[in-house]
Design a protein around this motif. Structure first.
Motif, PDB file in Angstrom:
ATOM      1  N   LYS A 182      21.678  19.530  -2.565  1.00 25.37           N
ATOM      2  CA  LYS A 182      21.128  18.746  -3.667  1.00 25.37           C
ATOM      3  C   LYS A 182      19.630  18.606  -3.411  1.00 25.37           C
ATOM      4  N   PRO A 183      18.815  18.707  -4.448  1.00 30.27           N
ATOM      5  CA  PRO A 183      17.365  18.773  -4.240  1.00 30.27           C
ATOM      6  C   PRO A 183      16.735  17.511  -3.657  1.00 30.27           C
ATOM      7  N   TYR A 184      17.390  16.389  -3.741  1.00 32.19           N
ATOM      8  CA  TYR A 184      16.821  15.143  -3.210  1.00 32.19           C
ATOM      9  C   TYR A 184      17.279  14.845  -1.788  1.00 32.19           C
ATOM     10  N   ARG A 185      18.141  15.684  -1.224  1.00 34.61           N
ATOM     11  CA  ARG A 185      18.628  15.492   0.143  1.00 34.61           C
ATOM     12  C   ARG A 185      17.567  15.872   1.170  1.00 34.61           C
ATOM     13  N   ARG A 186      17.709  15.240   2.350  1.00 35.26           N
ATOM     14  CA  ARG A 186      16.897  15.579   3.510  1.00 35.26           C
ATOM     15  C   ARG A 186      15.400  15.460   3.216  1.00 35.26           C
ATOM     16  N   GLN A 187      15.069  14.453   2.382  1.00 40.01           N
ATOM     17  CA  GLN A 187      13.685  14.227   1.988  1.00 40.01           C
ATOM     18  C   GLN A 187      13.324  12.752   2.165  1.00 40.01           C
ATOM     19  N   VAL A 188      12.104  12.513   2.553  1.00 40.04           N
ATOM     20  CA  VAL A 188      11.524  11.170   2.549  1.00 40.04           C
ATOM     21  C   VAL A 188      10.398  11.224   1.529  1.00 40.04           C
ATOM     22  N   GLU A 195       0.856  -1.181   0.000  1.00 42.86           N
ATOM     23  CA  GLU A 195       0.000   0.000   0.000  1.00 42.86           C
ATOM     24  C   GLU A 195       0.896   1.237   0.000  1.00 42.86           C
ATOM     25  N   GLU A 196       0.430   2.285  -0.630  1.00 41.95           N
ATOM     26  CA  GLU A 196       1.205   3.531  -0.698  1.00 41.95           C
ATOM     27  C   GLU A 196       1.621   4.014   0.696  1.00 41.95           C
ATOM     28  N   SER A 197       0.745   3.888   1.669  1.00 42.97           N
ATOM     29  CA  SER A 197       1.031   4.384   3.016  1.00 42.97           C
ATOM     30  C   SER A 197       1.949   3.454   3.816  1.00 42.97           C
ATOM     31  N   ALA A 198       2.265   2.290   3.283  1.00 43.18           N
ATOM     32  CA  ALA A 198       3.063   1.311   4.026  1.00 43.18           C
ATOM     33  C   ALA A 198       4.554   1.412   3.742  1.00 43.18           C
ATOM     34  N   ILE A 199       4.951   2.266   2.800  1.00 38.04           N
ATOM     35  CA  ILE A 199       6.369   2.380   2.449  1.00 38.04           C
ATOM     36  C   ILE A 199       6.748   3.839   2.217  1.00 38.04           C
ATOM     37  N   SER A 200       8.012   4.118   2.469  1.00 34.24           N
ATOM     38  CA  SER A 200       8.581   5.416   2.123  1.00 34.24           C
ATOM     39  C   SER A 200       9.996   5.160   1.618  1.00 34.24           C
ATOM     40  N   PHE A 201      10.593   6.185   1.003  1.00 35.60           N
ATOM     41  CA  PHE A 201      11.883   6.010   0.342  1.00 35.60           C
ATOM     42  C   PHE A 201      12.796   7.187   0.618  1.00 35.60           C
ATOM     43  N   THR A 202      14.092   6.910   0.585  1.00 37.01           N
ATOM     44  CA  THR A 202      15.093   7.973   0.537  1.00 37.01           C
ATOM     45  C   THR A 202      15.989   7.691  -0.656  1.00 37.01           C
ATOM     46  N   TYR A 203      16.451   8.751  -1.286  1.00 35.64           N
ATOM     47  CA  TYR A 203      17.362   8.630  -2.419  1.00 35.64           C
ATOM     48  C   TYR A 203      18.766   8.530  -1.845  1.00 35.64           C
ATOM     49  N   GLY A 204      19.157   7.322  -1.535  1.00 34.38           N
ATOM     50  CA  GLY A 204      20.392   7.036  -0.823  1.00 34.38           C
ATOM     51  C   GLY A 204      20.078   6.534   0.575  1.00 34.38           C
ATOM     52  N   ASP A 205      21.096   6.129   1.273  1.00 30.86           N
ATOM     53  CA  ASP A 205      20.948   5.658   2.649  1.00 30.86           C
ATOM     54  C   ASP A 205      20.318   6.748   3.512  1.00 30.86           C
ATOM     55  N   LEU A 206      19.378   6.376   4.333  1.00 28.03           N
ATOM     56  CA  LEU A 206      18.607   7.336   5.127  1.00 28.03           C
ATOM     57  C   LEU A 206      19.488   8.288   5.934  1.00 28.03           C
ATOM     58  N   PHE A 207      20.459   7.767   6.672  1.00 31.34           N
ATOM     59  CA  PHE A 207      21.204   8.616   7.596  1.00 31.34           C
ATOM     60  C   PHE A 207      22.115   9.622   6.892  1.00 31.34           C
ATOM     61  N   PRO A 208      22.965   9.221   5.935  1.00 33.67           N
ATOM     62  CA  PRO A 208      23.753  10.259   5.244  1.00 33.67           C
ATOM     63  C   PRO A 208      22.885  11.221   4.439  1.00 33.67           C
ATOM     64  N   THR A 209      21.812  10.688   3.851  1.00 37.08           N
ATOM     65  CA  THR A 209      20.934  11.551   3.065  1.00 37.08           C
ATOM     66  C   THR A 209      20.364  12.671   3.913  1.00 37.08           C
ATOM     67  N   MET A 210      20.029  12.379   5.147  1.00 36.25           N
ATOM     68  CA  MET A 210      19.452  13.390   6.022  1.00 36.25           C
ATOM     69  C   MET A 210      20.511  14.319   6.621  1.00 36.25           C
ATOM     70  N   ARG A 211      21.749  13.874   6.654  1.00 36.49           N
ATOM     71  CA  ARG A 211      22.808  14.673   7.290  1.00 36.49           C
ATOM     72  C   ARG A 211      23.556  15.578   6.323  1.00 36.49           C
ATOM     73  N   TYR A 212      23.744  15.126   5.075  1.00 38.24           N
ATOM     74  CA  TYR A 212      24.490  15.941   4.110  1.00 38.24           C
ATOM     75  C   TYR A 212      23.772  17.256   3.901  1.00 38.24           C
ATOM     76  N   GLN A 213      24.538  18.318   3.851  1.00 32.96           N
ATOM     77  CA  GLN A 213      23.957  19.644   3.648  1.00 32.96           C
ATOM     78  C   GLN A 213      24.613  20.310   2.447  1.00 32.96           C
ATOM     79  N   ASP A 214      24.479  19.662   1.293  1.00 36.22           N
ATOM     80  CA  ASP A 214      25.090  20.189   0.077  1.00 36.22           C
ATOM     81  C   ASP A 214      24.067  20.770  -0.898  1.00 36.22           C
TER      82      ASP A 214
END
Length: 87
Positions: free
Chosen positions: A35-41, A14-33
């Motif tokens: 890039k438009p896909y960073r820090r997003q779920v 189901e759409e509500s049962a999954i979410s995604f990050t473009y890259g590994d969750l932890f570095p994706t949320m920490r990098y502050q460069d």
């Protein structure tokens, strides 16, 4: 315990049962460069659009020298589908 893996079609969830990050969750949320896909779920529909724009990260980041994106990570919030695949 022996590591293993399973492949499950995305459409089984189901759409509500999954979410995604473009890259590994932890570095994706920490990098502050900025890039438009960073820090997003993303939802399923949103990640499809991100892939259309930026391609699969393993296609352009084979050696890992361009950033932490090596794959798209999925977070599963309901294990009902996964349970059908367990022995």
């Amino acid at each position: 315990m022996n590591p293993s893996w399973i492949a499950i079609n995305i459409d089984e969830f189901e759409e509500s049962a999954i979410s995604f990050t473009y890259g590994d969750l932890f570095p994706t949320m920490r990098y502050q460069d900025n890039k438009p896909y960073r820090r997003q779920v993303y939802t399923k529909q949103e990640i499809i659009k991100v892939i259309e724009e930026f391609e699969m990260p393993q296609e352009w980041n084979r050696n890992g020298d361009k950033g932490p994106e090596r794959y798209i990570e999925v977070q599963v919030w309901d294990d009902a589908v996964i349970q059908r695949y367990l022995p």
